[in-house]
Scaffold this active site. Sequence first.
Site, mmCIF file in Angstrom:
data_model
loop_
_atom_site.group_PDB
_atom_site.id
_atom_site.type_symbol
_atom_site.label_atom_id
_atom_site.label_comp_id
_atom_site.label_asym_id
_atom_site.label_seq_id
_atom_site.Cartn_x
_atom_site.Cartn_y
_atom_site.Cartn_z
ATOM 1 N N ASP A 145 -24.661 -16.643 -10.796
ATOM 2 C CA ASP A 145 -25.891 -15.924 -10.216
ATOM 3 C C ASP A 145 -26.879 -15.373 -11.408
ATOM 4 O O ASP A 145 -26.009 -15.058 -12.354
ATOM 5 C CB ASP A 145 -25.716 -15.428 -9.499
ATOM 6 C CG ASP A 145 -26.743 -14.501 -8.811
ATOM 7 O OD1 ASP A 145 -27.268 -14.911 -8.310
ATOM 8 O OD2 ASP A 145 -25.705 -13.101 -7.568
ATOM 9 N N SER A 146 -27.797 -14.732 -10.407
ATOM 10 C CA SER A 146 -28.565 -13.329 -11.449
ATOM 11 C C SER A 146 -28.010 -12.901 -11.701
ATOM 12 O O SER A 146 -28.102 -11.664 -12.592
ATOM 13 C CB SER A 146 -29.749 -13.048 -11.056
ATOM 14 O OG SER A 146 -29.906 -12.571 -9.815
ATOM 15 N N TYR A 194 -34.113 -11.972 -10.749
ATOM 16 C CA TYR A 194 -34.652 -13.596 -10.823
ATOM 17 C C TYR A 194 -36.132 -13.210 -9.595
ATOM 18 O O TYR A 194 -36.377 -13.775 -10.190
ATOM 19 C CB TYR A 194 -34.090 -15.110 -10.724
ATOM 20 C CG TYR A 194 -32.498 -14.511 -10.886
ATOM 21 C CD1 TYR A 194 -32.468 -14.161 -12.884
ATOM 22 C CD2 TYR A 194 -32.405 -16.634 -11.808
ATOM 23 C CE1 TYR A 194 -30.951 -14.784 -13.722
ATOM 24 C CE2 TYR A 194 -31.267 -15.869 -13.030
ATOM 25 C CZ TYR A 194 -31.204 -15.264 -13.736
ATOM 26 O OH TYR A 194 -29.768 -16.244 -14.553
ATOM 27 N N GLY A 195 -35.643 -12.493 -9.367
ATOM 28 C CA GLY A 195 -37.200 -12.814 -7.681
ATOM 29 C C GLY A 195 -38.412 -12.264 -7.711
ATOM 30 O O GLY A 195 -39.405 -12.564 -7.423
ATOM 31 N N CYS A 222 -26.889 -18.804 -5.700
ATOM 32 C CA CYS A 222 -28.821 -18.252 -5.766
ATOM 33 C C CYS A 222 -29.680 -18.619 -5.948
ATOM 34 O O CYS A 222 -29.677 -19.500 -6.139
ATOM 35 C CB CYS A 222 -29.336 -17.708 -7.163
ATOM 36 S SG CYS A 222 -30.067 -16.799 -7.856
ATOM 37 N N ASN A 223 -30.320 -17.653 -4.371
ATOM 38 C CA ASN A 223 -31.169 -18.722 -3.654
ATOM 39 C C ASN A 223 -32.744 -18.667 -4.346
ATOM 40 O O ASN A 223 -33.269 -19.541 -4.478
ATOM 41 C CB ASN A 223 -31.422 -17.767 -2.198
ATOM 42 C CG ASN A 223 -30.430 -17.647 -0.819
ATOM 43 O OD1 ASN A 223 -30.975 -18.498 0.164
ATOM 44 N ND2 ASN A 223 -29.677 -17.387 -1.181
ATOM 45 N N THR A 224 -32.469 -17.977 -5.231
ATOM 46 C CA THR A 224 -33.812 -17.622 -5.817
ATOM 47 C C THR A 224 -33.617 -19.020 -7.317
ATOM 48 O O THR A 224 -34.576 -19.738 -7.502
ATOM 49 C CB THR A 224 -34.360 -16.061 -6.610
ATOM 50 O OG1 THR A 224 -34.306 -15.669 -5.515
ATOM 51 C CG2 THR A 224 -35.976 -16.377 -7.591
ATOM 52 N N CYS A 281 -30.391 -14.404 0.214
ATOM 53 C CA CYS A 281 -29.908 -13.596 -1.199
ATOM 54 C C CYS A 281 -29.152 -13.608 -1.065
ATOM 55 O O CYS A 281 -27.967 -12.783 -0.252
ATOM 56 C CB CYS A 281 -30.905 -12.681 -1.508
ATOM 57 S SG CYS A 281 -30.322 -11.772 -2.621
ATOM 58 N N THR A 282 -27.495 -13.980 -2.287
ATOM 59 C CA THR A 282 -26.485 -14.191 -2.291
ATOM 60 C C THR A 282 -25.891 -12.336 -2.376
ATOM 61 O O THR A 282 -24.725 -11.911 -2.028
ATOM 62 C CB THR A 282 -26.294 -14.958 -3.167
ATOM 63 O OG1 THR A 282 -26.312 -14.733 -4.193
ATOM 64 C CG2 THR A 282 -25.817 -16.249 -2.678
ATOM 65 N N HIS A 283 -26.432 -11.797 -2.811
ATOM 66 C CA HIS A 283 -26.688 -10.335 -2.658
ATOM 67 C C HIS A 283 -26.341 -9.506 -1.350
ATOM 68 O O HIS A 283 -26.010 -8.707 -1.386
ATOM 69 C CB HIS A 283 -27.325 -9.554 -3.324
ATOM 70 C CG HIS A 283 -27.493 -9.423 -5.269
ATOM 71 N ND1 HIS A 283 -27.448 -10.133 -5.114
ATOM 72 C CD2 HIS A 283 -27.134 -8.313 -5.963
ATOM 73 C CE1 HIS A 283 -28.129 -10.904 -7.020
ATOM 74 N NE2 HIS A 283 -28.021 -9.326 -7.187
HETATM 75 N N1 DGL Z 1 -28.406 -13.332 -5.537
HETATM 76 C C1 DGL Z 1 -29.530 -13.365 -6.092
HETATM 77 C C2 DGL Z 1 -30.421 -14.762 -4.409
HETATM 78 O O1 DGL Z 1 -29.581 -15.372 -4.053
HETATM 79 C C3 DGL Z 1 -30.690 -12.823 -5.920
HETATM 80 C C4 DGL Z 1 -32.139 -12.771 -7.018
HETATM 81 C C5 DGL Z 1 -32.712 -11.962 -7.981
HETATM 82 O O2 DGL Z 1 -31.326 -11.454 -9.139
HETATM 83 O O3 DGL Z 1 -33.650 -11.625 -7.674
HETATM 84 O O4 DGL Z 1 -31.699 -14.683 -4.758
#
Ligand code: DGL
Length: 259
Positions: free
Chosen positions: A10-11, A42-43, A73-75, A183-185
């Site tokens: 993930d990011s 990452y977003g 990570c969705n992004t 978003c996984t956060h």
């Molecule tokens: N956990 C990432 C997601 O699912 C966070 C993206 C980010 O770093 O902006 O999108």
Amino acid sequence: MNTQPIGIFDSGVGGTSIWTAIHALMPHENTLYLADSAHAPYGTKSKEAIIALSKKNTEYLMGQGCKIIVVACNTATTNAITVLRETYNIPFIGIEPAIKTAALQTKTQTIGILATKGTLSSELFSKTSGAFTGSIKIIEQVGEGIVELIEDGKLFSKEMKALLKLYLNPMITANIDYLVLGCTHYPYLMPLLLELLPKHVKIIDSGEAVARQTKAVLVKHDLLNLQTKKAQNRFFTNGNTRVIATLLGEKYKVDYLNF
Ligand code: DGL
């Protein structure tokens, strides 16, 4: 090969919510988690930058002998998984906002989605959400600043609560009955979301679905680890090791990795 770890990246720290679902479903699988916190979020980055970082993470995990890669990570999924699948000869599992689940179940015909700018502006997301526009109203909200606060260890801070109020209030006014976490956060925000949303609003997160999909793909490729001894779960970050350790309930050792 079957005892090789499942690689997850993930990011940052958010993908540990996916790791938790994977570990709960397949406790005997060895896992290797990589948090690219030094480059979070990452977003807000360009598609090209997200692809480059996702490739780097993938190559690290492949170099460690991972048998499958979970893009937690969705992004990264919505911007890079097509390229990853074309580039590397290893199965990939991705995560995308579960719009379909919410769209098929909404009674108010109105759903909310909270995700990063990178996810909401991706082609993959417009394709999924586009399939439902017309029949239902989708309120998209960029969760600007949320990932940064979580990465800073400020999960339950005053700033976080204020941001969430700002993002959720228009959705509440519009009468959503489903909120999709894109978003996984965000699953870590659950206590705050439950406090701020009306009781009837259901919150959808795709962690368990991703875990089930990971298992199905392992079975399909004959890669399931059938050993019954205790699994080895390793966590690496190029950011603050304490933030991940706290989210994991201090049950696992987290190592710093300079990458
Ligand atoms: N956990 C990432 C997601 O699912 C966070 C993206 C980010 O770093 O902006 O999108």
